[in-house]
Scaffold this motif. Sequence first.
Motif, PDB file in Angstrom:
ATOM      1  N   ASP A 294       0.810  -1.217   0.000  1.00  0.00           N
ATOM      2  CA  ASP A 294       0.000   0.000   0.000  1.00  0.00           C
ATOM      3  C   ASP A 294       0.843   1.267   0.000  1.00  0.00           C
ATOM      4  OD1 ASP A 294      -2.198  -1.603   0.035  1.00  0.00           O
ATOM      5  OD2 ASP A 294      -2.623  -1.348   2.173  1.00  0.00           O
ATOM      6  N   ASN A 357      -2.418   6.336  -6.838  1.00  0.00           N
ATOM      7  CA  ASN A 357      -3.348   5.832  -7.850  1.00  0.00           C
ATOM      8  C   ASN A 357      -4.482   6.810  -8.140  1.00  0.00           C
ATOM      9  OD1 ASN A 357      -4.354   5.470  -5.293  1.00  0.00           O
ATOM     10  ND2 ASN A 357      -5.502   3.603  -5.798  1.00  0.00           N
ATOM     11  N   ASP A 500      -5.823  -2.162  -5.560  1.00  0.00           N
ATOM     12  CA  ASP A 500      -4.924  -1.146  -5.028  1.00  0.00           C
ATOM     13  C   ASP A 500      -5.475  -0.566  -3.730  1.00  0.00           C
ATOM     14  OD1 ASP A 500      -2.870  -1.249  -6.815  1.00  0.00           O
ATOM     15  OD2 ASP A 500      -3.699   0.280  -8.154  1.00  0.00           O
ATOM     16  N   GLU A 503      -8.717   1.691  -3.668  1.00  0.00           N
ATOM     17  CA  GLU A 503      -9.233   1.680  -5.041  1.00  0.00           C
ATOM     18  C   GLU A 503     -10.745   1.512  -5.085  1.00  0.00           C
ATOM     19  OE1 GLU A 503      -8.689  -0.894  -9.210  1.00  0.00           O
ATOM     20  OE2 GLU A 503      -7.472  -1.351  -7.448  1.00  0.00           O
ATOM     21  N   GLN A 595      -3.022  -8.577  -8.166  1.00  0.00           N
ATOM     22  CA  GLN A 595      -2.282  -7.710  -7.256  1.00  0.00           C
ATOM     23  C   GLN A 595      -1.357  -8.554  -6.380  1.00  0.00           C
ATOM     24  OE1 GLN A 595      -2.924  -4.431  -7.553  1.00  0.00           O
ATOM     25  NE2 GLN A 595      -1.385  -3.746  -6.102  1.00  0.00           N
TER      26      GLN A 595
END
Length: 604
Positions: A294, A357, A500, A503, A595
């Motif tokens: 993260d 992001n 993410d 996200e 991921q």
Amino acid sequence: MPPCFLSSLKAPLACIKTRRHQGYALRFLSLCLFVIFISSAHAVTYKINGVKQDKLKDNVRLHLNNLDVETELLNDPFWQDEVIATVATAVQPFGYYNSDATVEVTEDDEVVVTVSLNDPLLVSKVTREIIGVGREDNDFRSRFNGFSLKEGDVLNQPVYESFKSSMFNYALSHGYFDFYWQATRLDLVREEKEANILLIAQSGSRYNFGKLKFIGEDKAKAIIERLTPFEEGEPYSSAKLSDFNRSLNQSGYFNRVIARPVVSDAEGLNVPIEVSLAHRPRDAFDVSIGAATDTGPRVTLGWERPWVNDRGHSISSDIFISQPEQSVTADYRIPMQNITKDYVSFEAGYQFIEYSNTSIESETLSLAAHRYFQEDNSPWQHDGSITYLRETYDQGDTDNTTTSLILPGYSITYITKDNDLNINNGNYFQFLAQAGRDNLGSDINIVKSVLEGMVIRTFSDVHRVSIRGELGAIKTNDFSQVPTSLRFYAGGDQSVRGFDYREISPTDDVIDPETGDTVTDAIGGKYLATASVEYAYRIAQNWRIAAFTDAGTATNDLDTTLTYSVGSGFHWLSPIGPVRVYVARGFAPDEKTWQLHLMLGPEL
């Protein structure tokens, strides 16, 4: 040198070398024979028949294994008599003084020992008496009368000896420092197959806690006295002294501290407690480096001054640096009655976040006062607080919004775990609520509540199951002014893996300030719901393989379809805590993602 002289030396030299070699050979041969002898002596195996009690059989086997016997002598009558005598000695402490045994050697050189225990000695009479003030102490008397051998029981000498030792230790741990056995006797009447037991204890006086006596600097005197779990004149208890030592060592003020009774300096029946301590340095510094999916690499710089004044006030500060987040915090702590679990804290902090992001940025200034408290021996932790929050953020179609809030709050936390680093069994639950009113210093009306929990269980030392969940909700009269730091997001290492960090969230189209392009950003939601189930199997001492499924969402609409993921990974139980690595496949209504997640540190 003349040739004749050289030739005259050759023979003696050769002789010397030959003798040396012969000496080495003889030593080597002797060593080999010794090893063979030892191996043959320890190759003897025993089969014991006629004994059913495990402890009794173990004692017989222990005695037999201590015999030093060669295989060639197994059939020797003298050696077999020694085996029979050894068996008789081994069973006597358990009351069998009239046993018989036979010895048989099989073709495989296994020694079969058949034991006939015959009738044991039974306890005929038990005489017990306490002399001294312990006679009037209900707990002391109850412990003394707890001697388990009664009339008619089979004599068991280990129980008899164990009771004498445990009673002596009990007396010392409860302040009977002058305790001694005035008379103990075990009379064996073999002809009558009886045993008589005599136990007379002289308790002496019971001592009390005396004054604290400090060795070293005494600036901590006021703090230590507040941590003391006993009063002067109170009956001595080693359990309370252990609690005292534990509290002192957990207080955070000392590098080393030991509290012990000094019986030789007793004033009457009051025993002074000597407190030997070494303070921590005036300033302590700490640097920690870590990494997570993260945040990427991260560094924390810490400073602490454990002693601001003799009342135990302390101050600390931390600087946190990672790619998306940088922050500075300071904490001034004032201990209350229970220093380690009861204190007031004043905190100030500055935080800047630029999420990698998204194009969202936020800058936060916070001031807070907390009142932490926790009851002794309770897993429940309470925190009442009031926080001033001023946050400037750029989110969605809103440009540089600033919101100020004054938020009274309360949280209650329950946490138990069997290890601070590598947890096999643990529980964690927390409920947090904060509220602000526009007529009490806040720009908007807002109520935020969060409930989260995690349960970890390990079965048969190899099967590990962890279940995690989180629920959250925000109620407000103007959600557009709710700061980014208070909104709900999902996704990331500690949420729904496979996505993410942050996200999963409601989105909005915004202009990227760097490119001028229109992009879709996660802007946070009013509601949060996540859940996770993970199974891990230990494949080696410090390694586990794992499989999991996560699900959840952050949304403004309670009818939103949940996002979920599945994945697998492994845990390495390192000396500094578990390292967890996962590969996850995320499934959202409009996309599928892969991921990689890396986490360092315990879950709780």
